[in-house]
Design an enzyme around this catalytic site. Structure first.
Site, mmCIF file in Angstrom:
data_model
loop_
_atom_site.group_PDB
_atom_site.id
_atom_site.type_symbol
_atom_site.label_atom_id
_atom_site.label_comp_id
_atom_site.label_asym_id
_atom_site.label_seq_id
_atom_site.Cartn_x
_atom_site.Cartn_y
_atom_site.Cartn_z
ATOM 1 N N TYR A 116 16.865 15.298 -9.173
ATOM 2 C CA TYR A 116 16.445 14.046 -9.817
ATOM 3 C C TYR A 116 17.324 12.895 -9.335
ATOM 4 O O TYR A 116 16.841 11.799 -9.066
ATOM 5 C CB TYR A 116 16.564 14.192 -11.337
ATOM 6 C CG TYR A 116 15.944 13.041 -12.088
ATOM 7 C CD1 TYR A 116 14.598 13.077 -12.466
ATOM 8 C CD2 TYR A 116 16.679 11.891 -12.406
ATOM 9 C CE1 TYR A 116 14.010 12.028 -13.132
ATOM 10 C CE2 TYR A 116 16.098 10.829 -13.066
ATOM 11 C CZ TYR A 116 14.763 10.901 -13.433
ATOM 12 O OH TYR A 116 14.183 9.847 -14.089
ATOM 13 N N PHE A 166 -14.297 -2.651 -5.231
ATOM 14 C CA PHE A 166 -14.689 -1.876 -4.050
ATOM 15 C C PHE A 166 -14.259 -0.422 -4.157
ATOM 16 O O PHE A 166 -14.822 0.446 -3.508
ATOM 17 C CB PHE A 166 -14.121 -2.505 -2.764
ATOM 18 C CG PHE A 166 -12.629 -2.561 -2.714
ATOM 19 C CD1 PHE A 166 -11.942 -3.633 -3.245
ATOM 20 C CD2 PHE A 166 -11.903 -1.541 -2.122
ATOM 21 C CE1 PHE A 166 -10.554 -3.690 -3.209
ATOM 22 C CE2 PHE A 166 -10.516 -1.583 -2.069
ATOM 23 C CZ PHE A 166 -9.842 -2.657 -2.623
ATOM 24 N N ASP A 175 5.769 -7.931 4.926
ATOM 25 C CA ASP A 175 5.052 -6.684 4.653
ATOM 26 C C ASP A 175 4.968 -5.948 5.987
ATOM 27 O O ASP A 175 4.196 -6.325 6.874
ATOM 28 C CB ASP A 175 3.655 -6.983 4.092
ATOM 29 C CG ASP A 175 2.835 -5.713 3.856
ATOM 30 O OD1 ASP A 175 3.270 -4.631 4.315
ATOM 31 O OD2 ASP A 175 1.760 -5.797 3.232
ATOM 32 N N PHE A 209 -3.674 -9.342 1.177
ATOM 33 C CA PHE A 209 -4.196 -7.985 1.178
ATOM 34 C C PHE A 209 -4.686 -7.719 -0.247
ATOM 35 O O PHE A 209 -4.164 -8.303 -1.198
ATOM 36 C CB PHE A 209 -3.141 -6.962 1.631
ATOM 37 C CG PHE A 209 -3.732 -5.586 1.695
ATOM 38 C CD1 PHE A 209 -4.687 -5.282 2.642
ATOM 39 C CD2 PHE A 209 -3.394 -4.619 0.766
ATOM 40 C CE1 PHE A 209 -5.308 -4.042 2.663
ATOM 41 C CE2 PHE A 209 -4.000 -3.369 0.788
ATOM 42 C CZ PHE A 209 -4.960 -3.082 1.740
ATOM 43 N N THR A 210 -5.693 -6.858 -0.387
ATOM 44 C CA THR A 210 -6.349 -6.680 -1.696
ATOM 45 C C THR A 210 -5.357 -6.418 -2.835
ATOM 46 O O THR A 210 -5.362 -7.112 -3.848
ATOM 47 C CB THR A 210 -7.349 -5.504 -1.630
ATOM 48 O OG1 THR A 210 -6.673 -4.373 -1.081
ATOM 49 C CG2 THR A 210 -8.546 -5.835 -0.772
ATOM 50 N N LYS A 265 1.588 4.240 6.122
ATOM 51 C CA LYS A 265 1.251 3.700 7.442
ATOM 52 C C LYS A 265 2.505 3.746 8.324
ATOM 53 O O LYS A 265 2.552 4.496 9.284
ATOM 54 C CB LYS A 265 0.742 2.260 7.304
ATOM 55 C CG LYS A 265 -0.616 2.164 6.610
ATOM 56 C CD LYS A 265 -1.030 0.713 6.443
ATOM 57 C CE LYS A 265 -2.278 0.540 5.620
ATOM 58 N NZ LYS A 265 -3.525 0.690 6.362
ATOM 59 N N ARG A 274 -14.855 -4.210 4.494
ATOM 60 C CA ARG A 274 -13.816 -5.230 4.372
ATOM 61 C C ARG A 274 -14.505 -6.579 4.453
ATOM 62 O O ARG A 274 -14.419 -7.302 5.427
ATOM 63 C CB ARG A 274 -12.748 -5.091 5.473
ATOM 64 C CG ARG A 274 -11.967 -3.800 5.443
ATOM 65 C CD ARG A 274 -10.759 -3.787 4.528
ATOM 66 N NE ARG A 274 -11.018 -3.577 3.116
ATOM 67 C CZ ARG A 274 -10.102 -3.159 2.246
ATOM 68 N NH1 ARG A 274 -8.879 -2.879 2.613
ATOM 69 N NH2 ARG A 274 -10.399 -3.030 0.970
HETATM 70 N N1 F0G Z 1 0.056 -3.915 2.794
HETATM 71 C C1 F0G Z 1 -0.822 -3.706 3.770
HETATM 72 C C2 F0G Z 1 -0.838 -4.615 4.957
HETATM 73 C C3 F0G Z 1 -1.706 -2.632 3.683
HETATM 74 O O1 F0G Z 1 -2.586 -2.446 4.671
HETATM 75 C C4 F0G Z 1 -1.660 -1.775 2.553
HETATM 76 C C5 F0G Z 1 -2.584 -0.668 2.426
HETATM 77 C C6 F0G Z 1 -0.721 -2.043 1.563
HETATM 78 C C7 F0G Z 1 0.121 -3.124 1.708
HETATM 79 C C8 F0G Z 1 -0.631 -1.188 0.333
HETATM 80 O O2 F0G Z 1 -0.048 0.026 0.651
HETATM 81 O O3 F0G Z 1 -1.814 1.735 0.205
HETATM 82 O O4 F0G Z 1 0.583 2.386 0.316
HETATM 83 O O5 F0G Z 1 -0.262 1.086 -1.592
HETATM 84 N N2 F0G Z 1 -3.613 -0.527 3.130
HETATM 85 C C9 F0G Z 1 -4.511 0.610 3.091
HETATM 86 C C10 F0G Z 1 -5.698 0.369 3.984
HETATM 87 C C11 F0G Z 1 -4.900 1.044 1.731
HETATM 88 O O6 F0G Z 1 -6.580 1.223 3.980
HETATM 89 O O7 F0G Z 1 -5.757 -0.619 4.693
HETATM 90 P P1 F0G Z 1 -0.413 1.380 -0.136
#
Ligand code: F0G
Length: 482
Positions: free
Chosen positions: A80, A455, A223, A132-133, A266, A389
């Site tokens: 932990y 989405f 980011d 980003f979403t 990623k 997208r």
């Molecule tokens: N920032 C970017 C540029 C991303 O593309 C993503 C995730 C995140 C933050 C969030 O990271 O998924 O680990 O919480 N992109 C994925 C995609 C989901 O399919 O483009 P996460």
């Protein structure tokens, strides 16, 4: 491309790895694909993986691990607090970014949650090259506003700009001055700008943004989730980077930016994520959120085996042979599609190939979700799972008005080290068939529309009978083929 073929016409991207573990894939008959997409509410997120041949939904958490990563997972130290695995992650981050302070988080959006909690309050603005979403959802959840400052050319589907993700620097300065620096929560640079087609930001632009932030006393945040691909493009397209080792670029960026965060789903071919900084005051101001939302400071909600895979994967993100794989495969796919006349975002970026659906089905209104319709058609045509997208991935305005996306994209992500070139060729071939039959594609309408991040869970149905017609045409053209 480091390996030159003897015959120029044979030149293709060449993998510098071999496959040692395989997973069986299913390709269902077209009638079953039709049924599966309709059962999934025409939402590719709701398909079952067993019904998919080419899973191109995302490159997130689905990259193939190396032998070194899976080996490292065996020595994970389950504890932990004070886990040796976390110390190995810290060492990897020190090596790659040159940074000592690391807050682990379970994935990228968990970092965004913490950054938003730390910096955003009602009336504040977050400035970005592009949203980003999940980033935007966290900022708006706390009463903040997102302002996008990508240069105009970044939003053109096709041109020859090498760095379409660059900020408009004049507009950035002007916006900070007009808003008042005290109202700017932070400036966020998104490497490999996701929603405009995985388009890179130049090193020069990133450094200039950091300098502007410094001048106005506004926090700069990178980011770095898609930084791997972005570094490939810096080295290929930016003169000052040509002879820099990837590590020098990572270090320079860490020195320039106040904070870096990333999704290790990623960056690093693994799972997990982190917030890192040279600035102890900033790190301390976010530290308490880690045990509150994620887990203790030495695991942050990440499984220890994933921490080991992440550490090893970060070392691999210094290796140009690994860095090149995604962008070279994507460039190949984009070139094939472009040669067939299919409208694609150009130049090719990172993350995946992006179909420009406004040009694919030009007569379809935005409120019938052209990108989502093309995604459904691709699944019917080939068991290919893209990600919408476009307008569907946007949020409605608070008064319910639909907010039409700047770009209507169907994204075909290329997870790293996963697919072979023949599979990529298959995708190009099936997309070409859909393009040749585009007059059959019709729109979609809501059956269930969630209020937030619709989405992910929303369900839609075809307007009319076009999906059955498309499946019938497939049978006519392909006979008994899957
Ligand atoms: N920032 C970017 C540029 C991303 O593309 C993503 C995730 C995140 C933050 C969030 O990271 O998924 O680990 O919480 N992109 C994925 C995609 C989901 O399919 O483009 P996460």
């Amino acid at each position: 491309m480091s390996v030159k073929f003897y015959r120029e016409e044979n030149q293709v991207p060449l993998e510098m790895h071999k496959v040692r573990v395989v997973q069986k894939l299913n390709l269902l008959p077209v009638e079953e694909r039709l049924r599966a997409i309709q059962e999934a509410g025409n939402n590719t997120f709701l398909l079952r993986n067993k019904d998919i041949y080419m899973d191109m939904l995302t490159d997130s958490g689905v990259n193939a691990m190396s032998d070194r990563q899976t080996a490292a997972m065996h020595i994970a130290d389950d504890s932990y607090a004070g886990s040796e695995s976390f110390l190995r992650l810290k060492n990897a981050i020190k090596e790659v970014f040159g940074v000592d302070y690391v807050l682990p988080v379970h994935q990228g959006r968990a970092a965004e949650n913490i950054l938003a909690n730390r910096f955003v309050s009602p009336g504040k603005v977050a400035l970005m090259n592009f949203h980003f979403t999940t980033t935007k959802a966290h900022v708006t959840r706390l009463g903040g506003e997102v302002i996008e400052l990508v240069k105009k050319k970044g939003l053109e589907p096709v041109n020859d700009e090498p760095f379409k993700g660059d900020f408009d620097l004049k507009l950035l300065e002007k916006t900070i001055k007009e808003t008042g620096p005290e109202k700017v929560a932070f400036v966020r640079v998104e490497a490999g700008t996701n929603l405009i087609g995985g388009q890179p930001v130049s090193l020069e632009n990133m450094c200039a943004v950091a300098d502007i932030c410094h001048k106005f006393g506004v926090p700069s945040i990178l980011d770095a989730s898609l930084l791997q691909d972005n570094i490939y493009f810096m080295k290929k397209r930016e003169a000052q980077c040509k002879y820099m080792a990837p590590k020098e670029i990572y270090h320079l960026l860490a020195d320039k930016m106040d904070i870096i965060y990333f999704s290790a789903r990623k960056l690093g071919f693994a799972r997990g994520g982190a917030i890192i900084s040279h600035n102890t005051v900033l790190i301390k101001s976010m530290m308490e959120f880690i045990p509150l939302y994620e887990g203790f400071l030495t695991y942050g909600g990440i499984d220890v085996r994933s921490i080991e895979a992440m550490a090893e994967g970060l070392y691999e993100s210094l290796d140009m042979e690994y860095l090149s794989h995604g962008p070279e495969f994507i460039e190949y796919l984009v070139r094939e599609l472009d040669d067939y006349g299919v409208p694609v975002i150009k130049p090719a970026g990172g993350l995946g190939a992006h179909l420009n659906c406004q040009a694919f089905v030009p007569d379809m209104p935005h409120d019938q979700y052209p990108a989502a319709a093309v995604c459904a058609a691709l699944y019917i045509a080939g068991g290919i799972r893209p990600m919408e997208r476009g307008t569907l991935s946007e949020q409605r305005d608070p008064d319910g008005t639909e907010r039409f996306a700047e770009l209507e994209l169907a994204r075909l992500a290329v997870p790293r080290r996963v697919f072979t070139l023949s599979q990529i060729k298959y995708v190009a071939d099936r997309v070409k068939w859909v393009w040749d039959n585009r007059q059959l594609i019709g729109g979609l309408k809501w059956v269930e529309e969630p209020d937030v991040l619709r989405f992910f869970f929303g369900r839609l149905k075809e307007i009319g009978h076009w999906q059955e017609d498309l499946a019938d045409k497939f049978r006519q053209d392909f006979g008994n083929s899957l």
